[in-house]
Design a protein around this motif. Sequence first.
Motif, PDB file in Angstrom:
ATOM      1  N   LEU A  32       8.303   1.670  -4.135  1.00  0.00           N
ATOM      2  CA  LEU A  32       9.699   2.062  -3.957  1.00  0.00           C
ATOM      3  C   LEU A  32       9.729   3.421  -3.273  1.00  0.00           C
ATOM      4  CD1 LEU A  32      12.684   1.426  -4.511  1.00  0.00           C
ATOM      5  CD2 LEU A  32      12.430   2.531  -6.747  1.00  0.00           C
ATOM      6  N   MET A  33      10.321   3.440  -2.078  1.00  0.00           N
ATOM      7  CA  MET A  33      10.379   4.661  -1.280  1.00  0.00           C
ATOM      8  C   MET A  33      11.832   5.018  -1.000  1.00  0.00           C
ATOM      9  SD  MET A  33       7.290   3.762   1.421  1.00  0.00           S
ATOM     10  CE  MET A  33       6.898   5.492   1.757  1.00  0.00           C
ATOM     11  N   GLY A  34      12.044   6.242  -0.552  1.00  0.00           N
ATOM     12  CA  GLY A  34      13.387   6.669  -0.222  1.00  0.00           C
ATOM     13  C   GLY A  34      13.478   8.180  -0.216  1.00  0.00           C
ATOM     14  N   PRO A  35      14.524   8.731   0.425  1.00  0.00           N
ATOM     15  CA  PRO A  35      14.677  10.189   0.461  1.00  0.00           C
ATOM     16  C   PRO A  35      14.949  10.764  -0.926  1.00  0.00           C
ATOM     17  CG  PRO A  35      16.620   9.085   1.360  1.00  0.00           C
ATOM     18  CD  PRO A  35      15.591   8.028   1.142  1.00  0.00           C
ATOM     19  N   ASN A  36      14.748  12.065  -1.058  1.00  0.00           N
ATOM     20  CA  ASN A  36      15.018  12.726  -2.332  1.00  0.00           C
ATOM     21  C   ASN A  36      16.469  12.519  -2.757  1.00  0.00           C
ATOM     22  OD1 ASN A  36      12.426  13.797  -2.586  1.00  0.00           O
ATOM     23  ND2 ASN A  36      12.936  15.634  -1.420  1.00  0.00           N
ATOM     24  N   ILE A 201       6.534   4.480  -7.319  1.00  0.00           N
ATOM     25  CA  ILE A 201       7.494   5.306  -6.581  1.00  0.00           C
ATOM     26  C   ILE A 201       6.708   6.386  -5.853  1.00  0.00           C
ATOM     27  CG2 ILE A 201       9.449   6.882  -6.796  1.00  0.00           C
ATOM     28  CD1 ILE A 201      10.210   5.326  -9.365  1.00  0.00           C
ATOM     29  N   THR A 202       6.857   6.441  -4.545  1.00  0.00           N
ATOM     30  CA  THR A 202       6.058   7.384  -3.768  1.00  0.00           C
ATOM     31  C   THR A 202       6.782   7.785  -2.489  1.00  0.00           C
ATOM     32  OG1 THR A 202       3.895   7.737  -2.724  1.00  0.00           O
ATOM     33  CG2 THR A 202       4.832   5.523  -2.562  1.00  0.00           C
ATOM     34  N   HIS A 203       6.369   8.934  -1.942  1.00  0.00           N
ATOM     35  CA  HIS A 203       6.842   9.379  -0.631  1.00  0.00           C
ATOM     36  C   HIS A 203       5.770   9.176   0.440  1.00  0.00           C
ATOM     37  CE1 HIS A 203      10.659  11.292  -1.665  1.00  0.00           C
ATOM     38  NE2 HIS A 203      10.070  11.844  -2.706  1.00  0.00           N
ATOM     39  N   TYR A 204       4.552   8.829   0.015  1.00  0.00           N
ATOM     40  CA  TYR A 204       3.420   8.961   0.919  1.00  0.00           C
ATOM     41  C   TYR A 204       2.742   7.638   1.259  1.00  0.00           C
ATOM     42  CZ  TYR A 204       4.114  13.725  -0.662  1.00  0.00           C
ATOM     43  OH  TYR A 204       4.677  14.938  -0.974  1.00  0.00           O
TER      44      TYR A 204
END
Length: 250
Positions: A32-36, A201-204
């Motif tokens: 699951l990705m997405g902006p802050n 959940i990650t940004h990378y």
Amino acid sequence: MLEIRNLHASVGDKEILRGVDLTVGDGEVHALMGPNGCGKSTLSNVLAGNPQYQVTEGSITFNGKDVLSLTPDARSHEGIFLSFQQPVEIPGVSMVNFMRAAINAKRKYQGLPQMNAAEFLKLMREKRKMVGMDSKLAGRSVNEGFSGGERKRNEIFQMAMLEPKLAILDETDSGLDVDALRIVAEGFNKLRKADTSAIVITHYQQMLDYIRPTVVHVMIDGRIVRTGGPELGDRIEQQGFDWIKEELAK
């Protein structure tokens, strides 16, 4: 395994989740990705039963049970595990006592006898070795004086001990250097089974390279707006989220 339908949730009078739909099957790993600020951590907290978050609409079903009717400890005993972004210290509580209490509470919930000391210590040695956790860390108070990488590895160790059916890793890669990220991801991969699942959940993109997710989702403004395979993560790494926002605005 997990069915989320039209989930709305708020903190105080601020609505954060605005109609989340998500299905996770046995053995699947969903990234699951997405902006802050888009609602990713809110979703993880709602699944775990954090009382600061109020569900105002929708449903969550886990292996046929209504999750929203269960207390946080019952959700854990049913097999939902949340790895925190910032694991807290618990001074004065040893890892041994902490994990033994957690395991025996789960066994009591399942109608099983408590695990005796010899059985528990054997299990702890096996799982510690599996995830590469130093025996000195296992003998200390929970997260007290641990580095960021050690705390995250401790979260994976706890997951190994509890053997959840659904693991939710909320930015477990946050603040980790390359080596620590690899170690944590390898520990996670060793625990994967055909009948267990995860939401990561990650940004990378690097985290996705290690864990090899089944599905990648993008959340924006409290809703999942894109779903695809690993190639979706590759495109986000290259172009960010603006192209998705532009498509949604059309």
